[in-house]
Write a protein that holds these residues in place. Structure first.
Motif, PDB file in Angstrom:
ATOM      1  N   GLN A  24       4.071 136.743 105.729  1.00  0.00           N
ATOM      2  CA  GLN A  24       5.290 136.128 105.108  1.00  0.00           C
ATOM      3  C   GLN A  24       5.176 134.586 105.422  1.00  0.00           C
ATOM      4  O   GLN A  24       4.796 134.146 106.334  1.00  0.00           O
ATOM      5  CB  GLN A  24       6.740 136.644 105.734  1.00  0.00           C
ATOM      6  N   VAL A  26       6.531 130.604 104.998  1.00  0.00           N
ATOM      7  CA  VAL A  26       7.674 129.695 105.553  1.00  0.00           C
ATOM      8  C   VAL A  26       8.854 129.634 104.108  1.00  0.00           C
ATOM      9  O   VAL A  26       9.867 129.812 104.596  1.00  0.00           O
ATOM     10  CB  VAL A  26       7.365 128.269 105.859  1.00  0.00           C
ATOM     11  N   ASP A  27       8.332 129.677 102.796  1.00  0.00           N
ATOM     12  CA  ASP A  27       9.014 129.664 101.851  1.00  0.00           C
ATOM     13  C   ASP A  27       9.599 130.804 101.526  1.00  0.00           C
ATOM     14  O   ASP A  27      10.338 130.903 100.365  1.00  0.00           O
ATOM     15  CB  ASP A  27       8.436 128.865 100.597  1.00  0.00           C
ATOM     16  N   GLY A  28       9.465 132.066 102.153  1.00  0.00           N
ATOM     17  CA  GLY A  28       9.911 133.170 101.880  1.00  0.00           C
ATOM     18  C   GLY A  28       9.152 134.286 100.974  1.00  0.00           C
ATOM     19  O   GLY A  28       9.332 135.410 101.261  1.00  0.00           O
ATOM     20  N   PHE A  29       8.003 133.722 100.414  1.00  0.00           N
ATOM     21  CA  PHE A  29       6.979 134.576  99.661  1.00  0.00           C
ATOM     22  C   PHE A  29       6.268 135.392 100.705  1.00  0.00           C
ATOM     23  O   PHE A  29       6.010 134.997 101.705  1.00  0.00           O
ATOM     24  CB  PHE A  29       6.242 133.750  98.997  1.00  0.00           C
ATOM     25  N   CYS A  30       5.960 136.794  99.920  1.00  0.00           N
ATOM     26  CA  CYS A  30       5.131 137.515 100.700  1.00  0.00           C
ATOM     27  C   CYS A  30       4.032 138.143 100.399  1.00  0.00           C
ATOM     28  O   CYS A  30       4.249 138.176  98.792  1.00  0.00           O
ATOM     29  CB  CYS A  30       6.118 139.018 101.173  1.00  0.00           C
ATOM     30  N   THR A  83       4.722 132.621 108.914  1.00  0.00           N
ATOM     31  CA  THR A  83       5.544 132.630 109.725  1.00  0.00           C
ATOM     32  C   THR A  83       5.540 134.353 110.523  1.00  0.00           C
ATOM     33  O   THR A  83       5.958 134.649 111.860  1.00  0.00           O
ATOM     34  CB  THR A  83       7.198 132.716 109.335  1.00  0.00           C
TER      35      THR A  83
END
Length: 91
Positions: A24, A26-30, A83
């Motif tokens: 994952q 920092v911007d939320g994309f996985c 993250t």
């Protein structure tokens, strides 16, 4: 007071070398893929998928064709932008 997240360590990703994982950013994309390479700044994933854009230029790949579709693409991500990492089941 504002706190900052701890920077991910190379060893955290090295322990998952050659395994199918989800990371994952920092911007939320996985992103999911196989951990191919890790150094102090970058994580390299082999991401499943094929390149269908070449299909129009070459004949459809057969078992004896020199033009076989790619099964994995390379994705390079900076460690500082990641993250979390988790193992995924590979079927």
């Amino acid at each position: 007071m504002q706190t900052t997240a701890a920077k991910p360590h190379k060893s955290m990703f090295e322990s998952h070398m050659h395994r199918y994982v989800e990371v994952q950013a920092v911007d939320g994309f996985c992103y999911d893929g196989v951990v191919e390479h890790v150094d102090h700044e970058w994580l390299c994933l082999a991401v499943p998928g094929s390149v269908d854009g070449l299909r129009g230029f070459f004949p459809i790949a057969g078992p004896f064709s020199p033009f076989r579709p790619r099964r994995f693409n390379r994705l390079v991500l900076p460690l500082a932008a990641l993250t979390a990492i988790s193992l995924l089941p590979y079927y």
